[in-house]
Scaffold this motif. Structure first.
Motif, PDB file in Angstrom:
ATOM      1  N   PHE A  48       0.836  -1.205   0.000  1.00  0.00           N
ATOM      2  CA  PHE A  48       0.000   0.000   0.000  1.00  0.00           C
ATOM      3  C   PHE A  48       0.869   1.253   0.000  1.00  0.00           C
ATOM      4  O   PHE A  48       0.542   2.250  -0.664  1.00  0.00           O
ATOM      5  N   SER A  49       1.970   1.230   0.727  1.00  0.00           N
ATOM      6  CA  SER A  49       2.875   2.374   0.777  1.00  0.00           C
ATOM      7  C   SER A  49       3.406   2.717  -0.614  1.00  0.00           C
ATOM      8  O   SER A  49       3.487   3.890  -0.997  1.00  0.00           O
ATOM      9  N   VAL A  50       3.779   1.677  -1.361  1.00  0.00           N
ATOM     10  CA  VAL A  50       4.278   1.881  -2.723  1.00  0.00           C
ATOM     11  C   VAL A  50       3.193   2.497  -3.597  1.00  0.00           C
ATOM     12  O   VAL A  50       3.442   3.437  -4.357  1.00  0.00           O
ATOM     13  N   PHE A  51       1.965   1.995  -3.460  1.00  0.00           N
ATOM     14  CA  PHE A  51       0.838   2.527  -4.231  1.00  0.00           C
ATOM     15  C   PHE A  51       0.614   4.008  -3.906  1.00  0.00           C
ATOM     16  O   PHE A  51       0.487   4.846  -4.805  1.00  0.00           O
ATOM     17  N   ALA A  52       0.571   4.342  -2.608  1.00  0.00           N
ATOM     18  CA  ALA A  52       0.332   5.729  -2.192  1.00  0.00           C
ATOM     19  C   ALA A  52       1.452   6.648  -2.670  1.00  0.00           C
ATOM     20  O   ALA A  52       1.204   7.772  -3.128  1.00  0.00           O
ATOM     21  N   THR A  53       2.678   6.170  -2.583  1.00  0.00           N
ATOM     22  CA  THR A  53       3.819   6.973  -3.036  1.00  0.00           C
ATOM     23  C   THR A  53       3.747   7.231  -4.527  1.00  0.00           C
ATOM     24  O   THR A  53       3.990   8.353  -4.988  1.00  0.00           O
ATOM     25  N   MET A  54       3.398   6.222  -5.302  1.00  0.00           N
ATOM     26  CA  MET A  54       3.299   6.395  -6.753  1.00  0.00           C
ATOM     27  C   MET A  54       2.218   7.401  -7.125  1.00  0.00           C
ATOM     28  O   MET A  54       2.396   8.203  -8.050  1.00  0.00           O
ATOM     29  N   VAL A  55       1.096   7.382  -6.396  1.00  0.00           N
ATOM     30  CA  VAL A  55       0.010   8.326  -6.677  1.00  0.00           C
ATOM     31  C   VAL A  55       0.483   9.767  -6.461  1.00  0.00           C
ATOM     32  O   VAL A  55       0.318  10.634  -7.323  1.00  0.00           O
ATOM     33  N   LEU A  56       1.081  10.030  -5.302  1.00  0.00           N
ATOM     34  CA  LEU A  56       1.510  11.395  -4.978  1.00  0.00           C
ATOM     35  C   LEU A  56       2.687  11.841  -5.827  1.00  0.00           C
ATOM     36  O   LEU A  56       2.749  12.991  -6.272  1.00  0.00           O
ATOM     37  N   GLN A  57       3.647  10.946  -6.057  1.00  0.00           N
ATOM     38  CA  GLN A  57       4.830  11.348  -6.808  1.00  0.00           C
ATOM     39  C   GLN A  57       4.516  11.595  -8.283  1.00  0.00           C
ATOM     40  O   GLN A  57       5.151  12.434  -8.916  1.00  0.00           O
ATOM     41  N   VAL A 207       4.132   2.797   6.495  1.00  0.00           N
ATOM     42  CA  VAL A 207       3.629   3.746   5.497  1.00  0.00           C
ATOM     43  C   VAL A 207       4.326   5.095   5.661  1.00  0.00           C
ATOM     44  O   VAL A 207       4.717   5.742   4.683  1.00  0.00           O
ATOM     45  N   GLY A 208       4.514   5.499   6.919  1.00  0.00           N
ATOM     46  CA  GLY A 208       5.093   6.816   7.193  1.00  0.00           C
ATOM     47  C   GLY A 208       6.537   6.961   6.765  1.00  0.00           C
ATOM     48  O   GLY A 208       6.989   8.070   6.464  1.00  0.00           O
TER      49      GLY A 208
END
Length: 421
Positions: A48-57, A207-208
């Motif tokens: 999930f962390s990778v997914f969230a990072t890809m969205v924001l980046q 995640v953080g």
């Protein structure tokens, strides 16, 4: 061959800086503790962390490419109301610049720990350190980070970090292979989310350590430099940036999963207690041989050094953008910012100072900043200046989902910070 074609064929770009930024000693420690305490059960949180990072980046890169400006500069333009503008900009400066100055000590200390484990107690540098009472590895690694940034060439910085990320990949994935993980348990932990007793803060910490606000400043500014506005076709640049993100960010996630797997193989289900990463490296020798220990130490040194380069760089991009200064790596404000942060990190690390109060302050500021920056980024991505490249409905929904997670991270950061009081 056109400039566009050259960039399209580049496997790694600005997203590599983001991977180098979030795979630091903090991530190594958090992922190690997750594996040691909960085995493979929390691998889904890393996905999930990778997914969230890809969205924001992706949003940050798109903002930099289309506007030709970093996130700091866009924040100046976005918030025009003085009563909101200056408190927001001040908060960014405090959280990014002061916060990174505090955490830089941890970056350099982590790199120094890896170097000490690699070269053992018989090294000349270790002997000098004992004689002087100063961690000379911290001084040398801090000087190396400063040297890379001092030359002021974006390509040099990018290539240096690509090398470090690839080195981390080989080291940590190699360690995972040597420790022979339980692949079925790993797959189950990735695809079947569970929450073991007492694991909530560990999940939020995983995640953080990946979704961090300063990476957004770093990526937007780096993308604007990699693909300068009017110097390259926007659609082609966006395509190259998305390919870059699709390679570099998942690679960072794979490194984190490798660290979890290593700790799970070595510690989960045993009576050993993991207090720090150095202990993990030492414990690997009797279990899996000296090669595993060497790989983990090499990865830790690369992780610390890569973060020791990206943290000052991100702070310089943020401050220069907020002050309206050019994002020129040789510009005085830019250079003084990263130099100040590196010096702070070297002093904190080499003298063994524990910056508890400063880190507490940084945690509070970052805890407040992350959801605010997520919200500002979403607002910026819906601004008319982006034209056809504004967020669509799907991108906004995904961004709002990540914003909700960032609010959870904010609560966690503030809770940990006030627990130190």
């Amino acid at each position: 061959m056109s400039t566009v074609a050259t960039h399209k064929k580049t496997l790694f770009g600005p997203a590599t800086l983001v991977t180098a930024a979030f795979i630091g000693p903090g991530t190594v420690i958090t992922a190690s503790l997750a594996g040691a305490n909960y085995g493979y059960a929390l691998v889904w949180a890393l996905l999930f962390s990778v997914f969230a990072t890809m969205v924001l980046q992706e949003m940050a890169a798109r903002l930099g490419i289309v506007t030709g400006r970093g996130l700091g500069e866009n924040l100046r333009e976005l918030v025009q109301q003085p009563l909101l503008r200056w408190p927001l900009l001040l908060l960014v400066v405090v959280a990014i610049v002061v916060g990174n100055a505090a955490y830089q000590g941890g970056n350099i200390s982590g790199a120094a720990l890896g170097a000490e484990a690699l070269f053992a107690d018989n090294s000349v540098i270790y002997t000098w350190g004992i004689a002087t009472g100063v961690n000379l590895w911290a001084l040398l690694l801090g000087a190396l980070a400063a040297l890379i940034l001092w030359f002021g060439q974006y390509k040099l910085i990018e290539r240096s970090l690509i090398i470090l990320v690839l080195l981390m990949s080989l080291a940590f994935i190699g360690t995972m292979v040597l420790t022979q993980p339980n692949l079925l348990a790993l797959l189950q932990g990735a695809l079947w989310p569970t929450m073991p007793d007492g694991a909530v803060l560990t999940v939020v910490a995983l995640v953080g350590t990946t979704v961090v606000p300063y990476s957004l400043f770093l990526h937007a500014a780096a993308a604007a430099q990699k693909w300068p506005r009017h110097g390259i076709d926007t659609k082609e640049a966006l395509h190259a940036a998305r390919q870059d993100i699709a390679i570099a960010i998942p690679l960072g996630g794979l490194i984190s999963i490798a660290i979890v797997s290593t700790a799970a193989s070595a510690f989960f289900g045993s009576k050993l207690q993991l207090d720090n990463v150095a202990q993990l490296a030492q414990a690997l020798t009797p279990l899996f041989g000296s090669a595993a220990t060497w790989c983990l130490a090499l990865g830790l040194m690369a992780a610390g050094l890569s973060s020791a380069i990206t943290a000052p760089l991100a702070a310089a991009y943020a401050l220069a953008g907020i002050l309206g200064k050019p994002l020129n790596l040789k510009q005085p404000v830019f250079r003084l910012t990263w130099l100040f942060i590196i010096i702070c990190g070297v002093v904190l690390s080499s003298l063994g100072i524990k910056p508890v109060s400063i880190i507490w302050f940084a945690q509070v500021a970052n805890g407040i900043l992350l959801p605010i920056i997520c919200l500002c980024l979403l607002l910026a991505m819906n601004h008319a200046v982006l034209g056809q490249y504004k967020n669509n409905r799907k991108q906004n929904i995904l961004g709002l989902l990540v914003l909700l997670v960032s609010l959870l991270l904010s609560w966690r950061s503030l809770a940990l910070a006030f627990a130190l009081l």
